[in-house]
Design a protein around this motif. Structure first.
Motif, PDB file in Angstrom:
ATOM      1  N   GLU A  97      76.606 -68.463  37.438  1.00 54.31           N
ATOM      2  CA  GLU A  97      77.706 -68.587  38.293  1.00 54.31           C
ATOM      3  C   GLU A  97      79.060 -68.022  37.437  1.00 54.31           C
ATOM      4  OE1 GLU A  97      79.529 -70.725  42.019  1.00 54.31           O
ATOM      5  OE2 GLU A  97      78.271 -71.932  40.866  1.00 54.31           O
ATOM      6  N   LYS A  98      79.746 -67.076  37.964  1.00 55.59           N
ATOM      7  CA  LYS A  98      80.878 -66.645  37.011  1.00 55.59           C
ATOM      8  C   LYS A  98      81.831 -67.722  36.433  1.00 55.59           C
ATOM      9  CE  LYS A  98      84.558 -63.079  36.973  1.00 55.59           C
ATOM     10  NZ  LYS A  98      85.712 -62.521  38.064  1.00 55.59           N
ATOM     11  N   LYS A  99      82.145 -67.843  35.105  1.00 58.53           N
ATOM     12  CA  LYS A  99      83.075 -68.607  34.459  1.00 58.53           C
ATOM     13  C   LYS A  99      84.380 -67.902  34.152  1.00 58.53           C
ATOM     14  CE  LYS A  99      79.749 -71.856  34.218  1.00 58.53           C
ATOM     15  NZ  LYS A  99      79.764 -73.183  34.732  1.00 58.53           N
ATOM     16  N   GLY A 100      85.517 -68.967  33.949  1.00 60.58           N
ATOM     17  CA  GLY A 100      86.694 -68.386  33.311  1.00 60.58           C
ATOM     18  C   GLY A 100      87.261 -69.297  32.330  1.00 60.58           C
ATOM     19  N   PHE A 101      87.923 -68.750  31.511  1.00 62.53           N
ATOM     20  CA  PHE A 101      88.626 -69.667  30.391  1.00 62.53           C
ATOM     21  C   PHE A 101      89.865 -69.350  30.340  1.00 62.53           C
ATOM     22  CE2 PHE A 101      85.146 -71.347  27.424  1.00 62.53           C
ATOM     23  CZ  PHE A 101      84.048 -71.005  28.227  1.00 62.53           C
ATOM     24  N   ILE A 102      90.833 -70.380  30.427  1.00 65.39           N
ATOM     25  CA  ILE A 102      92.134 -70.589  30.300  1.00 65.39           C
ATOM     26  C   ILE A 102      92.739 -70.869  29.377  1.00 65.39           C
ATOM     27  CG2 ILE A 102      94.243 -71.172  31.642  1.00 65.39           C
ATOM     28  CD1 ILE A 102      92.425 -71.236  34.149  1.00 65.39           C
ATOM     29  N   PHE A 103      93.751 -70.518  28.554  1.00 67.01           N
ATOM     30  CA  PHE A 103      94.403 -71.074  27.340  1.00 67.01           C
ATOM     31  C   PHE A 103      95.683 -71.146  27.554  1.00 67.01           C
ATOM     32  CE2 PHE A 103      91.246 -70.068  23.733  1.00 67.01           C
ATOM     33  CZ  PHE A 103      90.472 -69.174  24.634  1.00 67.01           C
ATOM     34  N   ASP A 104      96.246 -72.437  27.041  1.00 70.67           N
ATOM     35  CA  ASP A 104      97.457 -72.760  26.823  1.00 70.67           C
ATOM     36  C   ASP A 104      97.990 -72.108  25.694  1.00 70.67           C
ATOM     37  OD1 ASP A 104     100.131 -74.139  26.988  1.00 70.67           O
ATOM     38  OD2 ASP A 104      99.586 -75.340  25.298  1.00 70.67           O
ATOM     39  N   LEU A 105      99.330 -71.856  25.545  1.00 68.17           N
ATOM     40  CA  LEU A 105      99.986 -71.001  24.239  1.00 68.17           C
ATOM     41  C   LEU A 105     100.472 -71.740  23.291  1.00 68.17           C
ATOM     42  CD1 LEU A 105     100.517 -68.133  23.389  1.00 68.17           C
ATOM     43  CD2 LEU A 105     102.947 -68.504  24.352  1.00 68.17           C
ATOM     44  N   ASP A 106     101.613 -72.441  23.609  1.00 68.34           N
ATOM     45  CA  ASP A 106     102.259 -73.172  22.387  1.00 68.34           C
ATOM     46  C   ASP A 106     101.330 -74.370  21.974  1.00 68.34           C
ATOM     47  OD1 ASP A 106     104.987 -71.967  22.385  1.00 68.34           O
ATOM     48  OD2 ASP A 106     104.728 -72.315  24.356  1.00 68.34           O
ATOM     49  N   GLY A 107     100.787 -74.352  20.689  1.00 63.90           N
ATOM     50  CA  GLY A 107      99.990 -75.533  20.106  1.00 63.90           C
ATOM     51  C   GLY A 107      98.743 -75.293  20.227  1.00 63.90           C
ATOM     52  N   VAL A 108      98.213 -74.495  21.184  1.00 62.17           N
ATOM     53  CA  VAL A 108      96.713 -73.966  21.233  1.00 62.17           C
ATOM     54  C   VAL A 108      96.614 -72.567  20.517  1.00 62.17           C
ATOM     55  CG1 VAL A 108      94.868 -73.395  22.941  1.00 62.17           C
ATOM     56  CG2 VAL A 108      96.481 -75.265  23.378  1.00 62.17           C
ATOM     57  N   ILE A 109      97.170 -71.673  20.727  1.00 62.74           N
ATOM     58  CA  ILE A 109      96.978 -70.588  20.151  1.00 62.74           C
ATOM     59  C   ILE A 109      98.039 -69.895  18.768  1.00 62.74           C
ATOM     60  CG2 ILE A 109      97.351 -67.816  20.637  1.00 62.74           C
ATOM     61  CD1 ILE A 109      96.372 -68.381  23.412  1.00 62.74           C
ATOM     62  N   VAL A 110      99.145 -70.509  19.272  1.00 61.18           N
ATOM     63  CA  VAL A 110     100.240 -70.432  17.946  1.00 61.18           C
ATOM     64  C   VAL A 110     100.930 -71.720  17.881  1.00 61.18           C
ATOM     65  CG1 VAL A 110     100.638 -67.808  17.974  1.00 61.18           C
ATOM     66  CG2 VAL A 110     101.958 -69.258  19.666  1.00 61.18           C
ATOM     67  N   ASP A 111     101.326 -72.048  16.617  1.00 55.62           N
ATOM     68  CA  ASP A 111     102.085 -73.263  16.710  1.00 55.62           C
ATOM     69  C   ASP A 111     103.655 -73.130  16.752  1.00 55.62           C
ATOM     70  OD1 ASP A 111     102.993 -75.812  15.762  1.00 55.62           O
ATOM     71  OD2 ASP A 111     102.832 -75.805  13.620  1.00 55.62           O
ATOM     72  N   THR A 112     103.843 -72.884  17.631  1.00 64.01           N
ATOM     73  CA  THR A 112     105.595 -72.549  18.117  1.00 64.01           C
ATOM     74  C   THR A 112     106.068 -73.851  18.493  1.00 64.01           C
ATOM     75  OG1 THR A 112     104.655 -71.987  20.188  1.00 64.01           O
ATOM     76  CG2 THR A 112     105.389 -70.066  18.814  1.00 64.01           C
ATOM     77  N   ALA A 113     105.488 -74.884  18.499  1.00 61.97           N
ATOM     78  CA  ALA A 113     106.176 -76.218  18.670  1.00 61.97           C
ATOM     79  C   ALA A 113     107.470 -76.606  17.576  1.00 61.97           C
ATOM     80  CB  ALA A 113     105.179 -77.353  18.673  1.00 61.97           C
ATOM     81  N   LYS A 114     107.078 -76.057  16.422  1.00 63.03           N
ATOM     82  CA  LYS A 114     107.861 -76.247  15.304  1.00 63.03           C
ATOM     83  C   LYS A 114     109.474 -75.379  15.393  1.00 63.03           C
ATOM     84  CE  LYS A 114     105.815 -72.797  12.356  1.00 63.03           C
ATOM     85  NZ  LYS A 114     104.500 -72.568  11.661  1.00 63.03           N
ATOM     86  N   TYR A 115     109.278 -74.167  16.115  1.00 68.54           N
ATOM     87  CA  TYR A 115     110.462 -73.463  16.480  1.00 68.54           C
ATOM     88  C   TYR A 115     111.225 -74.212  17.557  1.00 68.54           C
ATOM     89  CZ  TYR A 115     107.825 -70.265  13.405  1.00 68.54           C
ATOM     90  OH  TYR A 115     107.280 -69.673  12.336  1.00 68.54           O
ATOM     91  N   HIS A 116     110.513 -74.363  18.531  1.00 70.47           N
ATOM     92  CA  HIS A 116     110.910 -75.059  19.711  1.00 70.47           C
ATOM     93  C   HIS A 116     111.962 -76.445  19.118  1.00 70.47           C
ATOM     94  CE1 HIS A 116     109.447 -72.847  23.279  1.00 70.47           C
ATOM     95  NE2 HIS A 116     108.283 -73.295  22.880  1.00 70.47           N
ATOM     96  N   TYR A 117     111.099 -77.063  18.385  1.00 69.99           N
ATOM     97  CA  TYR A 117     111.781 -78.177  17.598  1.00 69.99           C
ATOM     98  C   TYR A 117     113.202 -77.754  16.998  1.00 69.99           C
ATOM     99  CZ  TYR A 117     112.818 -82.151  14.467  1.00 69.99           C
ATOM    100  OH  TYR A 117     113.352 -83.030  13.887  1.00 69.99           O
ATOM    101  N   LEU A 118     112.884 -77.090  16.013  1.00 68.32           N
ATOM    102  CA  LEU A 118     114.325 -76.485  15.218  1.00 68.32           C
ATOM    103  C   LEU A 118     115.350 -76.004  16.205  1.00 68.32           C
ATOM    104  CD1 LEU A 118     112.436 -74.589  12.571  1.00 68.32           C
ATOM    105  CD2 LEU A 118     113.577 -76.965  12.250  1.00 68.32           C
ATOM    106  N   ALA A 119     115.175 -75.325  17.349  1.00 70.47           N
ATOM    107  CA  ALA A 119     116.151 -74.760  17.977  1.00 70.47           C
ATOM    108  C   ALA A 119     116.678 -75.938  18.782  1.00 70.47           C
ATOM    109  CB  ALA A 119     115.681 -73.707  18.856  1.00 70.47           C
ATOM    110  N   TRP A 120     115.964 -76.836  19.377  1.00 69.17           N
ATOM    111  CA  TRP A 120     116.603 -78.018  20.089  1.00 69.17           C
ATOM    112  C   TRP A 120     117.319 -79.054  19.149  1.00 69.17           C
ATOM    113  CZ3 TRP A 120     117.048 -77.453  24.872  1.00 69.17           C
ATOM    114  CH2 TRP A 120     116.268 -76.779  25.641  1.00 69.17           C
ATOM    115  N   LYS A 121     116.838 -79.240  18.045  1.00 63.31           N
ATOM    116  CA  LYS A 121     117.283 -79.955  17.045  1.00 63.31           C
ATOM    117  C   LYS A 121     118.758 -79.297  16.635  1.00 63.31           C
ATOM    118  CE  LYS A 121     116.825 -81.973  12.363  1.00 63.31           C
ATOM    119  NZ  LYS A 121     117.092 -83.381  12.499  1.00 63.31           N
ATOM    120  N   LYS A 122     119.090 -78.258  16.611  1.00 60.71           N
ATOM    121  CA  LYS A 122     120.061 -77.495  16.126  1.00 60.71           C
ATOM    122  C   LYS A 122     121.099 -77.745  17.237  1.00 60.71           C
ATOM    123  CE  LYS A 122     122.272 -72.864  15.373  1.00 60.71           C
ATOM    124  NZ  LYS A 122     122.629 -72.448  16.817  1.00 60.71           N
ATOM    125  N   LEU A 123     120.760 -77.456  18.485  1.00 55.03           N
ATOM    126  CA  LEU A 123     121.688 -78.014  19.609  1.00 55.03           C
ATOM    127  C   LEU A 123     122.138 -79.174  19.734  1.00 55.03           C
ATOM    128  CD1 LEU A 123     122.998 -76.774  22.151  1.00 55.03           C
ATOM    129  CD2 LEU A 123     121.162 -77.182  23.399  1.00 55.03           C
TER     130      LEU A 123
END
Ligand code: G6P
Ligand code: MG
Length: 216
Positions: free
Chosen positions: A1-27
């Motif tokens: 049977e046909k399968k499909g794969f689903i990826f989250d982005l932030d924290g799975v493919i790229v480590d953008t959590a640190k950039y979200h953090y810096l932007a929220w911290k600045k505010l």
């Protein structure tokens, strides 16, 4: 049977959590309070709007609708300044290997992210061509742990949810995958992602044999 794969982005493919953090911290700092890395954990998988609501609760700040919207724009502008400088070196280890593996097997691949910046980020790091389907913060009304984002992805992939595999780093994301009756694979700390069907610290730990077993 046909399968499909689903990826989250932030924290799975790229480590953008640190950039979200810096932007929220600045505010937060501008508004006169601190924002810790620990508090940032609660922001993973959570929409921009909800993140700002939580941030203002932390700082006990009241805002008019107009002020709220201005801060949303300001945070995103600061975040985009970081994204602007991203390149392929910021792809998390072995993500390209897993994507190549699935492509070679002709398995359809989707992105399932809460971010409204998903497309430009995938473009920046050069991974956009791997994705047959992109479902992101612009396409959903209900946030993870609601399964909406993954169910839309499955429907667009034309794969039944039970045959979909989801890679997630956020507790809310694992719950969303489980709520969609998909196979949930936690990427990160197994002590945090306790509800995942499988868990790996990162993709370097995931063998071809394991990936093959998911395709059976
Ligand atoms: C992902 C991240 C969250 C972020 C959300 C919205 O789920 O894990 O931390 O708040 O996307 O991102 P955006 O790029 O639309 O602000
Ligand atoms: Mg994530």
């Amino acid at each position: 049977e046909k399968k499909g794969f689903i990826f989250d982005l932030d924290g799975v493919i790229v480590d953008t959590a640190k950039y979200h953090y810096l932007a929220w911290k600045k505010l937060a700092n501008e508004l006169g309070f601190d924002f810790t890395l620990e508090q940032n954990e609660l922001f993973k998988g959570v929409s921009r709007k909800r993140c700002l609501e939580i941030l203002l609760e932390i700082g006990k700040v009241n805002a008019s609708r107009e002020q709220f919207d201005r801060w949303m724009v300001e945070k995103n502008k600061d975040y985009l300044d970081y994204i602007e400088k991203m390149d392929a070196s910021e792809i998390l280890p072995d993500v390209p290997r897993v994507l190549e593996f699935l492509k070679n097997k002709k398995v359809p691949i989707a992105l399932g992210s809460a971010s409204k910046n998903a497309r430009p980020i995938l473009e920046k790091v050069g991974l956009l061509p791997f994705f047959d389907v992109i479902v992101d913060g612009n396409n959903v009304t209900k946030a993870k742990p609601d399964p909406e984002v993954f169910l839309i992805a499955a429907s667009n992939l034309q794969v039944v949810p039970q045959n979909c595999v989801v890679f997630e780093d956020a507790v809310a994301g694992i719950k969303a995958a489980n709520n969609a009756i998909m196979t949930s694979i936690g990427i990160g700390d197994s002590n945090t992602l306790t509800e995942a069907n499988y868990n790996f610290n990162d993709f370097t730990e995931m063998t071809d044999d394991f990936l093959n077993s998911l395709l059976q």
